[in-house]
Scaffold this active site. Structure first.
Site, PDB file in Angstrom:
ATOM      1  CG  HIS A  33       3.415  -0.610 -12.847  1.00  0.00           C
ATOM      2  ND1 HIS A  33       4.033   0.196 -13.766  1.00  0.00           N
ATOM      3  CD2 HIS A  33       3.336  -1.847 -13.420  1.00  0.00           C
ATOM      4  CE1 HIS A  33       4.346  -0.496 -14.849  1.00  0.00           C
ATOM      5  NE2 HIS A  33       3.917  -1.753 -14.663  1.00  0.00           N
TER       6      HIS A  33
ATOM      7  CG  ASN B 181       4.305  -4.556 -17.196  1.00  0.00           C
ATOM      8  OD1 ASN B 181       4.611  -3.366 -17.151  1.00  0.00           O
ATOM      9  ND2 ASN B 181       4.246  -5.323 -16.122  1.00  0.00           N
TER      10      ASN B 181
ATOM     11  CB  CYS C  99       2.948   3.066 -15.526  1.00  0.00           C
ATOM     12  SG  CYS C  99       2.304   3.692 -13.964  1.00  0.00           S
TER      13      CYS C  99
END
Length: 340
Positions: free
Chosen positions: A119, A134, A14
């Site tokens: 994250h 995202n 991520c």
């Protein structure tokens, strides 16, 4: 929306997706970030060694895993910060006193990086509109100016750390296109897991419907089979009934045959026995019977042959003829006996 660069989640990379979505291009790879992490680890090791390589703190530091990366693909805020310095960008904590004292409206910033439990994801302005980039989403999510402050406040309430990006971001195609036009989003993107779940649910529903259709068809086929079996059984019942009827008729015929046999035996043991018992006398005296009596006896014989069942019951004429014959025989015998 196709012009916006958006990397989707792969493993635990991520941090890489966050940086590339921020810069709007494939600028960093896991190898690049790993090199930065190893460089940071070496710098930390050198600082710990200044206190003595034989110290307990240094030995403990060597035994601990890296705090800047792990095998899953996670990278620390230090790695992200060093990667952005290459582009002349820096991170400022959004809720810090230094930044809050500036009283800057969030819509006047260029981008934010958000982190919660390892994250990372990017929120960036492209043209005159804000987008949530995202990597867990199936695509960019449009955020209105009025909703941006509420969105960031909600993230803070959920425990996210938010960093403001300061500096000049590299030019990109999406920035140029969205600088002269605005876009609308009819349907918000779903989370990747949610989309997969819905896809799986759809497949399961399709499979269930297929199984249901197959079950219905199987039931129809089973009904047809049952009908065929019932018809076959009915035919068997008919055949059995026919066989039973034939058997009954055979038994009746066999009984009739037995009656015929009995009748024949009775007829042979009846009046004909008189002929056998008195064979010598009656046959020698046949010429003594009248023509009418002989005719009646022949008629009785023919009647017995044509009607076997009636032969067991002597007719009145035959009975009378037999009685007359027996009477004549007795008379003749009495006449032939010598007188005492």
């Amino acid at each position: 929306m196709d012009a916006i660069f958006h990397e989707k989640q792969e493993g635990s990379l991520c941090a890489q997706h966050c940086l590339n979505n921020l810069l709007q291009g494939e600028y960093f790879t896991p190898v690049d970030l790993s090199s930065i992490a190893h460089q940071l680890d070496e710098e930390e090791r050198m600082r710990m060694a200044e206190g003595g390589m034989a110290s307990d703190d240094y030995r403990t530091f060597l035994q601990q895993p890296s705090g800047n990366m792990d095998d899953s693909g996670f990278f620390s805020i230090q790695v992200i910060s060093n990667a952005l310095r290459v582009w002349g960008l820096e991170l400022i904590l959004f809720n810090s006193r230094e930044y809050q004292s500036l009283n800057i409206n969030p819509i006047n910033e260029k981008a934010f990086i958000c982190n919660y439990k390892e994250h990372w994801f990017t929120v960036r302005k492209l043209g005159q509109q804000w987008f949530n980039l995202n990597s867990l989403l199936t695509g960019p999510e449009l955020i209105s100016d009025t909703y941006l402050a509420l969105f960031l406040a909600q993230l803070q309430q959920e425990g996210y750390s938010i960093f403001v990006i300061r500096g000049h971001l590299p030019d990109c195609e999406a920035e140029q296109i969205l600088g002269i036009m605005r876009v609308q989003q009819q349907q918000r993107p779903k989370l990747i897991g949610e989309e997969q779940a819905q896809t799986s649910a759809g497949r399961l529903a399709t499979l269930s419907q297929t199984e249901m259709d197959f079950t219905v068809q199987s039931e129809v086929v089973d009904d047809d089979d049952e009908l065929k079996k019932a018809l076959a059984l009915s035919r068997q019942d008919i055949d059995v009934e026919d066989e039973e009827a034939d058997l009954r008729r055979a038994i009746q015929l066999s009984m009739q045959g037995a009656v015929l046999t009995n009748a024949s035996s009775e007829s042979s043991s009846g009046p004909a026995r008189v002929d056998r018992e008195s064979d010598g006398e009656l046959r020698s005296n046949n010429d003594m019977l009248t023509a009418d009596e002989l005719r009646k006896r022949r008629q009785a014989y023919f009647d017995r042959q044509q009607h076997p069942l009636r032969s067991t019951i002597p007719s009145q004429d035959s009975t009378t003829a037999i009685e007359n014959s027996c009477t004549e025989v007795d008379q003749q015998q009495q006449q032939q006996k010598p007188s005492l």
